[in-house]
Design a protein around this motif. Structure first.
Motif, PDB file in Angstrom:
ATOM      1  N   ALA A  94      92.253  65.776  45.734  1.00 37.49           N
ATOM      2  CA  ALA A  94      92.488  67.031  44.563  1.00 37.49           C
ATOM      3  C   ALA A  94      93.613  67.893  45.339  1.00 37.49           C
ATOM      4  N   ASP A  95      94.343  68.550  44.272  1.00 38.38           N
ATOM      5  CA  ASP A  95      95.330  69.620  44.808  1.00 38.38           C
ATOM      6  C   ASP A  95      94.896  71.038  44.878  1.00 38.38           C
ATOM      7  N   LYS A 120      94.685  68.212  39.727  1.00 36.58           N
ATOM      8  CA  LYS A 120      95.271  66.903  40.271  1.00 36.58           C
ATOM      9  C   LYS A 120      96.453  66.793  39.741  1.00 36.58           C
ATOM     10  N   HIS A 126      97.656  61.141  37.901  1.00 41.43           N
ATOM     11  CA  HIS A 126      96.448  61.785  37.399  1.00 41.43           C
ATOM     12  C   HIS A 126      95.994  61.093  36.122  1.00 41.43           C
ATOM     13  N   GLU A 129      94.217  58.153  37.447  1.00 43.94           N
ATOM     14  CA  GLU A 129      92.940  58.742  38.205  1.00 43.94           C
ATOM     15  C   GLU A 129      91.992  59.298  37.585  1.00 43.94           C
TER      16      GLU A 129
END
Length: 249
Positions: A94-95, A120, A126, A129
């Motif tokens: 995750a960011d 994300k 993403h 994801e």
């Protein structure tokens, strides 16, 4: 717009901790990014020791890492559907992670109750994801302390059809944000995703209601997917200098 932050040792601890959530016979979603890469390598080491799993890659990069680690791969459509095995657990990075609640000690690891909403998309993967992570019975996030925040406030990556760039940017402005086309670092021009689309990094400042913003972005014509992952994470394994802190939704 890849994120930087914690040390490689912190990321490795988080990845190795999350890899222990994988059981024999599982179908595993394999995330994208530097911390998820440590989890892939750790799962690969367990496969080499006899663990029987199948992986579903979330990007070209995670596919390459999984093949290097010796993890057998299957396509997403092979394991999803009414008569398919499904995805047992997804491990992804995750960011940014929104953390709420109070710390409490439970054995050796600190347990933190929080919303665990995510941003994300720093690696531009993403869309796939979210497909894999939302399909999993259990979604385990790997992170380092630099990714934790009381309130989400990073720019939200939004994957858009190339012809819809201007339309989506205007919709983002109407929603109180500012959209910036993500540029490639080693070539002229924009970043192009694995799906052949463009990325807008959309800054909204603090996002106190990510679910509402998620709905706005998802309902915007031309948007393929956005990087707000709301209500999806079950656990976050945060690698620290001392060990691993586990946050639970």
């Amino acid at each position: 717009m890849k994120t930087t932050g914690g040390s490689d040792a912190m990321k490795r601890r988080a990845g190795e901790s999350a890899a222990e959530a994988v059981d024999d016979g599982d179908v595993v979603g394999l995330g994208t990014g530097s911390t998820a890469a440590h989890a892939i390598r750790a799962i690969g080491a367990r496969v080499d020791a006899g663990l029987d799993v199948r992986g579903v890659a979330t990007s070209f990069a995670s596919r390459e890492r999984a093949l290097e680690a010796g993890i057998p791969l299957v396509d997403l459509d092979e394991v999803t559907g009414p008569d398919a095995a499904g995805i047992d657990v997804a491990v992804d990075g995750a960011d940014q992670v929104a953390v709420g609640g109070e710390n409490s000690s439970d054995g050796g690891a600190d347990r933190v109750a929080g919303d665990l909403d995510l941003i994300k998309g720093g690696g531009g993967a993403h869309a796939r994801e979210k497909l894999v992570d939302s399909a999993a019975e259990r979604f385990v996030v790997v992170a380092d302390p630099s990714k934790e925040a009381a309130v989400l406030d990073r720019a939200v990556p939004v994957e858009v059809l190339p012809s819809a760039r201007g339309v989506v940017a205007e919709a983002v402005r109407a929603a109180g944000g500012e959209a910036t086309l993500r540029r490639a670092e080693r070539k002229d021009g924009p970043v192009v995703t694995d799906n052949g689309n463009l990325l807008l990094d959309c800054a909204f400042g603090e996002i106190p209601e990510p679910e509402a913003l998620s709905g706005t972005l998802a309902g915007t014509p031309g948007v393929l997917e956005h990087g707000l992952f709301v209500g999806l994470a079950d656990e976050v394994h945060v690698g620290t200098a001392e060990g691993v802190r586990i946050l639970e939704a």
